[in-house]
Scaffold this active site. Sequence first.
Site, mmCIF file in Angstrom:
data_model
loop_
_atom_site.group_PDB
_atom_site.id
_atom_site.type_symbol
_atom_site.label_atom_id
_atom_site.label_comp_id
_atom_site.label_asym_id
_atom_site.label_seq_id
_atom_site.Cartn_x
_atom_site.Cartn_y
_atom_site.Cartn_z
ATOM 1 N N ALA A 95 1.035 0.157 -6.066
ATOM 2 C CA ALA A 95 1.385 0.040 -4.645
ATOM 3 C C ALA A 95 0.279 -0.690 -3.901
ATOM 4 C CB ALA A 95 1.605 1.423 -4.034
ATOM 5 N N GLY A 113 -1.211 -0.854 0.116
ATOM 6 C CA GLY A 113 -1.160 -0.304 1.465
ATOM 7 C C GLY A 113 -1.946 -1.158 2.433
ATOM 8 N N GLY A 114 -2.146 -0.635 3.627
ATOM 9 C CA GLY A 114 -2.861 -1.384 4.640
ATOM 10 C C GLY A 114 -4.343 -1.501 4.378
ATOM 11 N N ALA A 151 -5.739 -0.445 0.935
ATOM 12 C CA ALA A 151 -6.104 -0.357 -0.477
ATOM 13 C C ALA A 151 -4.954 -0.764 -1.397
ATOM 14 C CB ALA A 151 -6.541 1.074 -0.817
ATOM 15 N N GLU A 152 -5.338 -1.147 -2.608
ATOM 16 C CA GLU A 152 -4.381 -1.360 -3.689
ATOM 17 C C GLU A 152 -4.523 -0.206 -4.674
ATOM 18 O OE1 GLU A 152 -3.688 -6.113 -4.247
ATOM 19 O OE2 GLU A 152 -5.418 -5.236 -5.245
ATOM 20 N N ILE A 153 -3.404 0.201 -5.250
ATOM 21 C CA ILE A 153 -3.410 1.313 -6.194
ATOM 22 C C ILE A 153 -2.919 0.804 -7.543
ATOM 23 C CG2 ILE A 153 -2.493 3.609 -6.709
ATOM 24 C CD1 ILE A 153 -2.221 4.041 -3.709
ATOM 25 N N ASP A 208 -0.998 13.805 7.339
ATOM 26 C CA ASP A 208 0.023 12.850 6.897
ATOM 27 C C ASP A 208 0.940 13.491 5.858
ATOM 28 O OD1 ASP A 208 1.396 10.458 6.872
ATOM 29 O OD2 ASP A 208 -0.007 9.431 5.529
#
Length: 262
Positions: free
Chosen positions: A25, A27-28, A30-32, A158
Amino acid sequence: MANPARSGELIGQKLGKYELLALIAVGGTAEIYLARISGASGFEKYLVVKCLLDHLADDQEFVRMFLDEARVGAQLDHSNIVQTLELGEQDGRYYLVIEYLAGMSVAQMARKTQERRVNGGLIDTNLVLGMASQTCNGLHYAHRKTVQGKPLNLIHRDISPQNLVVSYEGILKIVDFGIAKSDIREAQTRTGTIKGKFAYMSPEQCQAEDIDRRTDVFALGVIIHELLTGRRLFKRSTSYETYQAIVSGKYQPPSKFNHRLD
């Protein structure tokens, strides 16, 4: 947001002892990646590596937030919370090593159940309550966690279907403490800043007021309501309408939409 053209550029490379195999994935911040660590006699183990995006590596605020996430995660050791295993740095790039969960998020489970029209498009009530119970266990632990006798005063902020992951063995784990509020964080949220997914916020959270652990409990209540009914509780076509629905405090009991419920 990350530049799509550069997403996944670390596939096939190594960060420390971790070989990055696939992009899970983006995100705003980080990359996973799915990663693997290998050892003697054919030993190997799969993990998740979360990398701070390149263009944020020189932004001290985002670096502090990333390090805070690692600091908070390192204090949590519970069967219903994802494990943070290591914080590393290579060539100026910070990365976080997290246990790999073979399973799917509650959001994915709900979507697949609706697509297949199983049980009227709803996850079985006993399964919903079982997942809720496990989430409560994890949250209770996190909310009461102390370090050297001092409370962390931890709030996830969250809790959402995307951040609850169920393994194929049936174990639910709370993930992503990236915006959690805690006394051990160095980066502080600016006054008036709203963090989290709007449709699952408590009235206090979406009005940027002081919050406590009850905001996580409220979010879980919204999730349970939605899973039991197959309907969004507060989500509307605009953020303002969603906000109004939350602060009004008006909603129907789940039994109005699911007649199999008490």
